[in-house]
Scaffold this active site. Structure first.
Site, PDB file in Angstrom:
ATOM      1  N   CYS A   1      42.943  51.502  49.853  1.00 50.40           N
ATOM      2  CA  CYS A   1      43.287  52.839  50.346  1.00 50.40           C
ATOM      3  C   CYS A   1      44.757  53.183  50.074  1.00 50.40           C
ATOM      4  O   CYS A   1      45.612  52.295  50.060  1.00 50.40           O
ATOM      5  CB  CYS A   1      43.072  52.913  51.847  1.00 50.40           C
ATOM      6  SG  CYS A   1      41.424  52.469  52.346  1.00 50.40           S
TER       7      CYS A   1
ATOM      8  N   ARG B   1      45.044  51.910  42.448  1.00 51.43           N
ATOM      9  CA  ARG B   1      44.815  50.908  43.493  1.00 51.43           C
ATOM     10  C   ARG B   1      43.331  50.742  43.795  1.00 51.43           C
ATOM     11  O   ARG B   1      42.946  49.783  44.438  1.00 51.43           O
ATOM     12  CB  ARG B   1      45.547  51.328  44.784  1.00 51.43           C
ATOM     13  CG  ARG B   1      47.051  51.354  44.631  1.00 51.43           C
ATOM     14  CD  ARG B   1      47.706  51.954  45.852  1.00 51.43           C
ATOM     15  NE  ARG B   1      47.485  51.138  47.020  1.00 51.43           N
ATOM     16  CZ  ARG B   1      48.330  50.230  47.486  1.00 51.43           C
ATOM     17  NH1 ARG B   1      49.468  50.039  46.871  1.00 51.43           N
ATOM     18  NH2 ARG B   1      48.044  49.525  48.550  1.00 51.43           N
TER      19      ARG B   1
ATOM     20  N   TRP C   1      39.008  53.432  50.211  1.00 55.64           N
ATOM     21  CA  TRP C   1      38.211  52.327  49.662  1.00 55.64           C
ATOM     22  C   TRP C   1      37.366  51.859  50.836  1.00 55.64           C
ATOM     23  O   TRP C   1      37.899  51.287  51.788  1.00 55.64           O
ATOM     24  CB  TRP C   1      39.163  51.243  49.156  1.00 55.64           C
ATOM     25  CG  TRP C   1      38.544  50.139  48.384  1.00 55.64           C
ATOM     26  CD1 TRP C   1      38.250  50.137  47.048  1.00 55.64           C
ATOM     27  CD2 TRP C   1      38.192  48.832  48.864  1.00 55.64           C
ATOM     28  NE1 TRP C   1      37.727  48.926  46.682  1.00 55.64           N
ATOM     29  CE2 TRP C   1      37.670  48.110  47.775  1.00 55.64           C
ATOM     30  CE3 TRP C   1      38.243  48.213  50.118  1.00 55.64           C
ATOM     31  CZ2 TRP C   1      37.220  46.804  47.892  1.00 55.64           C
ATOM     32  CZ3 TRP C   1      37.793  46.910  50.238  1.00 55.64           C
ATOM     33  CH2 TRP C   1      37.293  46.221  49.128  1.00 55.64           C
TER      34      TRP C   1
ATOM     35  N   ASN D   1      45.243  53.307  56.565  1.00 57.63           N
ATOM     36  CA  ASN D   1      44.890  52.121  55.772  1.00 57.63           C
ATOM     37  C   ASN D   1      44.801  50.941  56.732  1.00 57.63           C
ATOM     38  O   ASN D   1      45.594  50.856  57.663  1.00 57.63           O
ATOM     39  CB  ASN D   1      45.981  51.798  54.745  1.00 57.63           C
ATOM     40  CG  ASN D   1      46.067  52.833  53.646  1.00 57.63           C
ATOM     41  OD1 ASN D   1      45.231  53.709  53.551  1.00 57.63           O
ATOM     42  ND2 ASN D   1      47.108  52.718  52.821  1.00 57.63           N
ATOM     43  N   GLY D   2      43.888  50.010  56.451  1.00 61.42           N
ATOM     44  CA  GLY D   2      43.761  48.841  57.320  1.00 61.42           C
ATOM     45  C   GLY D   2      42.410  48.858  58.016  1.00 61.42           C
ATOM     46  O   GLY D   2      41.526  49.650  57.670  1.00 61.42           O
TER      47      GLY D   2
ATOM     48  N   GLU E   1      41.047  31.599  35.103  1.00 62.49           N
ATOM     49  CA  GLU E   1      41.702  32.896  34.946  1.00 62.49           C
ATOM     50  C   GLU E   1      41.013  33.717  33.853  1.00 62.49           C
ATOM     51  O   GLU E   1      40.825  34.926  33.991  1.00 62.49           O
ATOM     52  CB  GLU E   1      43.200  32.682  34.661  1.00 62.49           C
ATOM     53  CG  GLU E   1      43.976  33.903  34.228  1.00 62.49           C
ATOM     54  CD  GLU E   1      43.860  35.100  35.168  1.00 62.49           C
ATOM     55  OE1 GLU E   1      43.443  34.951  36.326  1.00 62.49           O
ATOM     56  OE2 GLU E   1      44.163  36.219  34.701  1.00 62.49           O
TER      57      GLU E   1
ATOM     58  N   LYS F   1      39.336  37.380  34.509  1.00 60.10           N
ATOM     59  CA  LYS F   1      39.720  38.610  33.813  1.00 60.10           C
ATOM     60  C   LYS F   1      38.500  39.231  33.153  1.00 60.10           C
ATOM     61  O   LYS F   1      38.300  40.436  33.190  1.00 60.10           O
ATOM     62  CB  LYS F   1      40.790  38.263  32.777  1.00 60.10           C
ATOM     63  CG  LYS F   1      41.763  39.340  32.520  1.00 60.10           C
ATOM     64  CD  LYS F   1      43.076  39.185  33.252  1.00 60.10           C
ATOM     65  CE  LYS F   1      42.945  39.210  34.754  1.00 60.10           C
ATOM     66  NZ  LYS F   1      44.118  38.822  35.443  1.00 60.10           N
TER      67      LYS F   1
ATOM     68  N   GLU G   1      36.014  40.786  35.829  1.00 64.11           N
ATOM     69  CA  GLU G   1      36.437  41.924  36.641  1.00 64.11           C
ATOM     70  C   GLU G   1      36.497  43.222  35.858  1.00 64.11           C
ATOM     71  O   GLU G   1      36.300  44.285  36.429  1.00 64.11           O
ATOM     72  CB  GLU G   1      37.747  41.657  37.394  1.00 64.11           C
ATOM     73  CG  GLU G   1      38.973  41.519  36.564  1.00 64.11           C
ATOM     74  CD  GLU G   1      40.210  41.193  37.406  1.00 64.11           C
ATOM     75  OE1 GLU G   1      40.248  41.541  38.585  1.00 64.11           O
ATOM     76  OE2 GLU G   1      41.137  40.578  36.867  1.00 64.11           O
TER      77      GLU G   1
ATOM     78  N   HIS H   1      26.696  17.946  34.541  1.00 61.60           N
ATOM     79  CA  HIS H   1      26.196  17.642  35.888  1.00 61.60           C
ATOM     80  C   HIS H   1      25.481  18.853  36.492  1.00 61.60           C
ATOM     81  O   HIS H   1      25.323  18.926  37.706  1.00 61.60           O
ATOM     82  CB  HIS H   1      27.343  17.185  36.780  1.00 61.60           C
ATOM     83  CG  HIS H   1      27.991  15.921  36.292  1.00 61.60           C
ATOM     84  ND1 HIS H   1      27.335  14.716  36.274  1.00 61.60           N
ATOM     85  CD2 HIS H   1      29.224  15.689  35.763  1.00 61.60           C
ATOM     86  CE1 HIS H   1      28.138  13.781  35.773  1.00 61.60           C
ATOM     87  NE2 HIS H   1      29.287  14.356  35.450  1.00 61.60           N
TER      88      HIS H   1
ATOM     89  N   LYS I   1      43.979  47.250  43.698  1.00 62.93           N
ATOM     90  CA  LYS I   1      45.176  46.544  43.233  1.00 62.93           C
ATOM     91  C   LYS I   1      45.793  45.680  44.324  1.00 62.93           C
ATOM     92  O   LYS I   1      46.040  44.511  44.115  1.00 62.93           O
ATOM     93  CB  LYS I   1      46.186  47.561  42.694  1.00 62.93           C
ATOM     94  CG  LYS I   1      47.440  46.942  42.111  1.00 62.93           C
ATOM     95  CD  LYS I   1      47.135  46.124  40.865  1.00 62.93           C
ATOM     96  CE  LYS I   1      48.327  45.440  40.259  1.00 62.93           C
ATOM     97  NZ  LYS I   1      47.924  44.353  39.349  1.00 62.93           N
TER      98      LYS I   1
END
Ligand code: F6R
Length: 606
Positions: A2, A27, A73, A99-100, A480, A484, A487, A503, A601
């Site tokens: 948000c 974001r 969001w 926000n939160g 990593e 990438k 996402e 395994h 973000k």
């Protein structure tokens, strides 16, 4: 995640607030809204979807010189027009953006319903509007203090009230808020990106702090109404950093900036003569540094994976036991905090709530925590006992690239300093410094292979599922790389230790599941090649990110050779082509590279 924007001054607020919201789009959000306060009270426009669509629907008379806006969001309730912020009380006198997460929202909603109020949305935020409206205090500041007194949870919140048209009152607890000082006008936002076009004179609110913003200025205070006397300072940020320029996306721009920002994080921190690093910001003398018995690194997502690379660097160079852990899990296992352990929080934004809470847990138990942080003055940077700023400049794309590279270099500097107060020889120190100095040029060489990597990526984009494999130093690189890829391409990309393949996951290998193998030219190269043969025997397509000297014999594998540096520093060079592969696969698939679906973000909620 948000975003909040607010404006008070002589101009019409709506266009400025909308412009600010577009600066926060990166974001991640699913709906947007704006409220203005003019002569006829508060007007609100909000809807699911993009900020530009919202702007297109505003009526001509959507006027007022005080305004707040939000990109949401979804956390409580689905993304739809009603759940979008701003939220209001029953009479439409109060408008709130938040926000939160309010932890006791369900109980408060019940109490409000019992009092006879109809709640319009499914959100936790709406309760703030009703609580502010219901307060009998005679100032907006007092009403918000009353409301927040009943709330448990995290917030960055901005409130307008029709009876107090000259002001916005804001409060922070766990979600960032920054005040921007203009000429007879004031701004507020949850991120500098929304402010820098108008002003670089800013004041960051601390947790527990509130502020009143009017055209004439701002005052800061706490819930007991004592002033915190906060002064604004000037931040050194070029507004162009928030412009993608000739690039099709911020991610592309930021990947290409890596040679420059890598050189920047090293500048002034390498001591060639003594083969060591100087990190004054750590606030630790040689004796204290020597007393460290263990290093524990905490971060989330890519920052956690680069933390694993950092732990290897520290173990190899300083021979101190080091490991990395997901900050999001750390505090939930009641961790043992040891006085001779150095805790390191690593974060681009410096606002990731899980990392911030981990730092607070460490400090509550008396541990020493330093930060590797990109955003100067951010919450984690301020909470830590010292640290290393990463100097990567603003990173706008959700997928982290240049900040991640500088995190690795930050760890290399830390490892060098820790090593040189122990057994790392001056010759080894100098060897690493030469390696570090060569890195920006080598990153440039890899970026120059973009066309070749783009073709390979287009080949990979068709696969529904991919494996990324590596061993020891190569494993966090694989993690990593998979991160990438998944996402931004939305393909299932799974990282595995090469040694663990047989395994279990080998069962999934087929001609439709490509494997990207990280194969540095080190003592494990033969073992890696042997595992690749096992994949080839099951018709799995293979791509190796490797060094020139590695011999794959008869193996049918596409190879990407990266320049070799010192073995300890190779992981970051092996990571760079994986960024380009993810980017070009996502681009080929037509995805919005900077705003991947469902992601944000700065993850400022748990
Ligand atoms: C992945 C990515 C995320 C972040 C994570 C932590 O490309 O960017 O996984 O690394 O959300 O963010 P910071 O570093 O801001 O704490």
């Amino acid at each position: 995640m948000c975003g909040i924007v607010g404006y008070v001054g002589g101009q019409q607020a709506a266009p400025l607030v909308l412009e600010g919201l577009t600066r926060l789009e990166h974001r991640g959000y699913d709906s947007a809204g704006v409220a203005v306060l003019g002569t006829s009270g508060i007007k609100i426009a909000k809807q699911k979807g993009r900020v530009r669509d919202l702007g297109g629907t505003l009526p001509k008379r959507f006027q007022g010189r005080t305004g707040i806006g939000h990109t949401r969001w979804a956390t409580h309730g689905p993304a739809n027009d009603v759940n979008a912020h701003p939220h209001t009380d029953a009479k439409g006198l109060v408008a709130v953006v938040h926000n939160g997460i309010i932890d006791n929202a369900a109980a408060l909603r019940q109490q409000l319903t019992d009092d006879g109020l109809d709640l319009a949305s499914d959100t936790d935020t709406e309760v703030i509007a009703h609580l502010v409206a219901g307060s009998e205090q005679d100032t907006l500041e007092g009403k918000l203090i009353d409301a927040l007194g009943r709330i448990e949870g995290t917030y960055g919140v901005a409130v307008m009230h029709a009876d107090f048209p000259d002001r916005i009152v804001v409060a922070r607890n766990g979600s960032p808020l920054i005040i921007g000082v203009g000429e007879k006008e004031m701004h507020v936002a949850s991120d500098l990106a929304a402010l820098v076009r108008y002003t670089t004179t800013v004041a960051h609110l601390d947790d527990g702090e509130m502020a009143t913003i009017t055209a004439a200025g701002f005052t800061t205070f706490t819930a007991d109404r004592s002033s915190t006397h906060k002064a604004a300072t000037t931040v050194d940020i070029d507004p162009a950093a928030y412009d993608a320029g000739e690039h099709d996306s911020f991610m592309h721009k930021e990947m290409l900036e890596q040679p420059t920002v890598a050189a920047r994080v090293l500048r002034g921190r390498l001591d060639e003569r003594f083969g060591t690093a100087h990190l004054g910001g750590l606030n630790m003398g040689a004796r204290e540094t020597r007393a460290i018995k263990r290093v524990k690194i905490l971060g989330c997502g890519s920052a956690y994976y680069v933390g694993q690379m950092g732990a290897s660097l520290i173990e190899e160079l300083a021979r101190i036991p080091a490991d990395a852990e997901a900050a999001s899990e750390f505090r939930y296992r009641n961790p043992i905090i040891e006085p001779d352990t150095l805790y390191v929080a690593v974060s681009q934004s410096g606002e990731t709530i899980d990392t911030l809470l981990a730092v607070q847990e460490i400090q509550r138990k008396g541990g020493r925590c330093v930060g590797l942080i990109n955003v100067v003055g951010s919450a984690i940077a301020r909470e830590c006992d010292g640290g290393i700023y990463l100097h990567a400049g603003p990173e706008v794309a959700v997928a982290s690239t240049k900040a991640l590279t500088n995190m690795f270099l930050g760890f290399a500097l830390l490892a060098l300093q820790l090593g040189r107060v122990r057994d790392l020889s001056i010759a080894d120190g100098k060897r690493l410094i030469a390696g570090l100095n060569a890195l920006p040029g080598q990153i440039e060489e890899i970026l120059a292979k973009e066309d070749e990597l783009s073709e390979i990526a287009i080949g990979l984009a068709g696969a529904e599922s991919l494996f990324f494999i590596g061993r020891v130093r190569g494993f966090p690189v694989a993690r990593e790389g998979a991160q990438k890829f998944k996402e931004i391409s939305y393909r299932h990309a799974e990282a595995y230790q090469t040694s663990e393949l047989k395994h279990g996951p080998l069962a999934l290998i087929s001609d439709e599941v490509p494997t990207i193998a990280i194969v540095p030219n080190d003592e494990l190269a033969d073992r890696n090649v042997a595992a690749m043969h096992e994949i080839a025997a099951r018709r799995g397509p293979l791509l190796a990110v490797t060094h020139e000297g590695v011999d794959f014999g008869e193996l049918d594998a596409v190879r990407i050779d990266v320049p070799a540096n010192e073995p300890e520093l190779d992981p970051i060079l092996l990571t760079i082509p994986l960024q380009l592969l993810a980017y070009h696969a996502a681009r080929h698939l037509g995805h919005d590279i900077d705003k991947p679906r469902n992601l944000a973000k700065s993850v400022t909620v748990e």
